[in-house]
Scaffold this active site. Structure first.
Site, PDB file in Angstrom:
ATOM      1  N   SER A 284      -0.862  -7.921  -0.446  1.00 21.35           N
ATOM      2  CA  SER A 284      -2.022  -7.654   0.422  1.00 21.35           C
ATOM      3  C   SER A 284      -1.923  -8.344   1.775  1.00 21.35           C
ATOM      4  CB  SER A 284      -3.306  -8.092  -0.280  1.00 21.35           C
ATOM      5  OG  SER A 284      -3.220  -9.456  -0.668  1.00 21.35           O
TER       6      SER A 284
ATOM      7  N   HIS B 282      -8.525 -13.280   2.536  1.00 27.24           N
ATOM      8  CA  HIS B 282      -7.429 -12.633   3.255  1.00 27.24           C
ATOM      9  C   HIS B 282      -7.671 -12.893   4.739  1.00 27.24           C
ATOM     10  CE1 HIS B 282      -7.007 -10.623  -0.596  1.00 27.24           C
ATOM     11  NE2 HIS B 282      -5.758 -10.387  -0.234  1.00 27.24           N
TER      12      HIS B 282
END
Length: 281
Positions: free
Chosen positions: A50, A251
């Site tokens: 990711s 993230h």
């Protein structure tokens, strides 16, 4: 009526005359030397999880791929041509292979970037334990991640890196690490005390050091992003890491991905072992 026809006819004749001029100009130009050939393009394939797919900054394509990904931002710089962008959110060293990412690589590949390993060690489990669990659960979660980084990750990375080198025999391979997620100097974050944040950051350091060592064993380059993200943890005022309530929690933000791009860009400015491995296709 006739005036209109005459006007149209003269306009058409003028247009034909203009075309004739263009034609003769083109004829003359063909005698001139040809323009210089464009520099060779660097065939670039981007693999990973990711953090490589740009997850955290929607909208997403397949596999959580985003236009904010550092691979997409690098496309066109350094004569790079992003050939295959196959990074996939959730990838581990094993599912990267099982999911077919290595099929992007071949003898024409000049550059590979790779971010993977965080999902192999239950990283997110430890983060969650420290945010919402008891102190004991946090301590146990961090210890568990630390043991997996030490005991399991080196062999997993060695195996993957050997497969990458085999699939892209002429490529320069650049492996990126992960940022620390917290800035403990800004105090507690949800259930994670500054001490617990430091413990998680210590696990991030171990993860990065393990990836860096494996990259060195493989003859790959390691790009460390920790310095770029310093002071920009999830609990910092100018966070480059998305917080716990964001759908892309933990993230990078758009600024975070720009920091990744800058770090990789800086590494690429330095020739690796003398030169780019260019193939003139």
């Amino acid at each position: 009526m006739t005036r209109t026809v005459r006007t149209v006819r003269s306009a058409v004749l003028a247009a034909i005359g203009a075309l004739a001029l263009v034609g003769s100009a083109a004829g003359t130009a063909s005698a001139a030397p040809p323009p210089p050939a464009p520099p060779p393009s660097v065939v670039y394939d981007a693999l990973g999880d990711s953090y490589a797919s740009g997850y955290g900054v929607p909208p997403y394509g397949e596999c959580g791929r985003s236009a904010s990904a550092y691979a997409v931002q690098l496309d066109g710089r350094h004569r790079l041509r992003l050939d295959d962008f196959v990074a996939c959110a959730g990838a581990t060293t094993l599912t990267l292979v099982a999911g077919g990412q290595l099929a992007a690589l071949d003898a024409e590949t000049d550059l590979v970037t790779l971010t993977v390993g965080g999902n192999d060690v239950s990283w997110s489990t430890a983060v969650n334990a420290c945010l919402v669990g008891t102190d004991a659960q946090c301590t146990a979660g961090v210890a568990f991640v630390g043991s997996r980084i030490a005991d399991e990750l080196p062999a997993l990375l060695d195996s993957l890196y050997a497969q990458v080198a085999g699939a892209a025999p002429h490529a320069r391979v650049v492996v990126t690490g992960y940022p620390r997620l917290f800035s403990p100097e800004h105090g507690a974050y949800l259930g994670a005390s500054p001490a617990e944040q430091r413990a998680l950051n210590g696990a991030a350091d171990a993860l990065d050091e393990t990836i860096a060592a494996a990259a060195e064993r493989a003859g790959f380059e390691f790009v460390d992003v920790r310095a770029q993200f310093r002071g920009h943890g999830a609990n910092a005022p100018r966070a480059w890491i998305l917080g716990a309530t964001d759908p892309g929690a933990f993230h990078p933000t758009a600024d975070g991905y720009r920091a990744y791009t800058a770090a990789v860009h800086a590494a690429l400015r330095h020739p690796h072992r003398g030169c780019w491995h260019h193939h003139h296709h």
